[in-house]
Scaffold this motif. Structure first.
Motif, PDB file in Angstrom:
ATOM      1  N   LEU A 268       0.850  -1.187   0.000  1.00  0.00           N
ATOM      2  CA  LEU A 268       0.000   0.000   0.000  1.00  0.00           C
ATOM      3  C   LEU A 268       0.885   1.236   0.000  1.00  0.00           C
ATOM      4  O   LEU A 268       1.966   1.231   0.589  1.00  0.00           O
ATOM      5  N   VAL A 269       0.383   2.297  -0.630  1.00  0.00           N
ATOM      6  CA  VAL A 269       1.074   3.580  -0.599  1.00  0.00           C
ATOM      7  C   VAL A 269       0.090   4.614  -0.044  1.00  0.00           C
ATOM      8  O   VAL A 269      -0.486   5.409  -0.783  1.00  0.00           O
ATOM      9  N   PRO A 270      -0.117   4.597   1.266  1.00  0.00           N
ATOM     10  CA  PRO A 270      -1.019   5.578   1.891  1.00  0.00           C
ATOM     11  C   PRO A 270      -0.266   6.894   2.123  1.00  0.00           C
ATOM     12  O   PRO A 270       0.185   7.193   3.226  1.00  0.00           O
ATOM     13  N   TYR A 271      -0.126   7.670   1.066  1.00  0.00           N
ATOM     14  CA  TYR A 271       0.728   8.865   1.083  1.00  0.00           C
ATOM     15  C   TYR A 271       0.162   9.994   1.951  1.00  0.00           C
ATOM     16  O   TYR A 271       0.876  10.601   2.723  1.00  0.00           O
ATOM     17  N   SER A 272      -1.118  10.230   1.841  1.00  0.00           N
ATOM     18  CA  SER A 272      -1.737  11.322   2.594  1.00  0.00           C
ATOM     19  C   SER A 272      -2.182  10.850   3.976  1.00  0.00           C
ATOM     20  O   SER A 272      -2.318   9.643   4.225  1.00  0.00           O
ATOM     21  N   ALA A 273      -2.440  11.801   4.845  1.00  0.00           N
ATOM     22  CA  ALA A 273      -2.979  11.465   6.169  1.00  0.00           C
ATOM     23  C   ALA A 273      -4.329  10.766   6.009  1.00  0.00           C
ATOM     24  O   ALA A 273      -4.609   9.770   6.685  1.00  0.00           O
ATOM     25  N   ARG A 274      -5.143  11.244   5.105  1.00  0.00           N
ATOM     26  CA  ARG A 274      -6.455  10.647   4.861  1.00  0.00           C
ATOM     27  C   ARG A 274      -6.313   9.187   4.445  1.00  0.00           C
ATOM     28  O   ARG A 274      -7.054   8.323   4.895  1.00  0.00           O
TER      29      ARG A 274
END
Length: 148
Positions: free
Chosen positions: A37-43
């Motif tokens: 996974l690439v959960p880049y943003s805080a959201r």
């Protein structure tokens, strides 16, 4: 890792998929690699991994607490044996964080719990990203060598 029957899942932010790319470039990686996974943003960290918004606010996205939470979350949600995560600051523009450019936290969730280390890498944005990916994989390999 194959001999142990273990699997690995990855959550990476700063590297934007470099860790996963390196893993899948190895023939036979499908036997052990579950997901990335690439959960880049805080959201994205909140939605994809269930990271607490209050944890992000209190500790900052680039912190031992968030890296550790990411590693545990990606491992648990994927039912993998190991969860590898990284979060850092690659620049070139320094944001709101007082941490220096090149700061990264690399965490590994294992059957024994989470271990997390802080690193400060030098170079431009791409060099920092490459070094974080290298160190993250080295962290997982070192653990596996000890476990074997």
């Amino acid at each position: 890792m194959t001999d142990l029957g273990w699997t690995l899942s990855v959550a990476e932010t700063t590297t934007g998929g470099l860790i996963c790319s390196r893993i899948v470039s190895v023939p036979g990686s499908s036997a052990v690699f579950d997901r990335g996974l690439v959960p880049y943003s805080a959201r994205a960290k909140i939605q994809a991994l269930g990271i607490s918004g209050s944890l992000l606010e209190r500790c900052g996205a680039v912190s031992v607490e968030v890296a550790s939470a990411m590693a545990e979350a990606v491992g648990r949600t994927s039912h993998s044996t190991l969860g590898l995560a990284e979060t850092g600051i690659a620049g070139p523009i320094r944001g709101r964080s007082p941490k220096p450019l090149g700061t990264a936290y690399i965490a590994l969730w294992t059957p024994e719990g989470v271990r997390c280390e802080r690193f400060v890498f030098r170079g431009d944005r791409n060099a920092i990203r490459e070094r974080i990916a290298e160190q993250a994989l080295a962290t997982a390999v070192a653990y596996l060598e000890d476990a074997a």
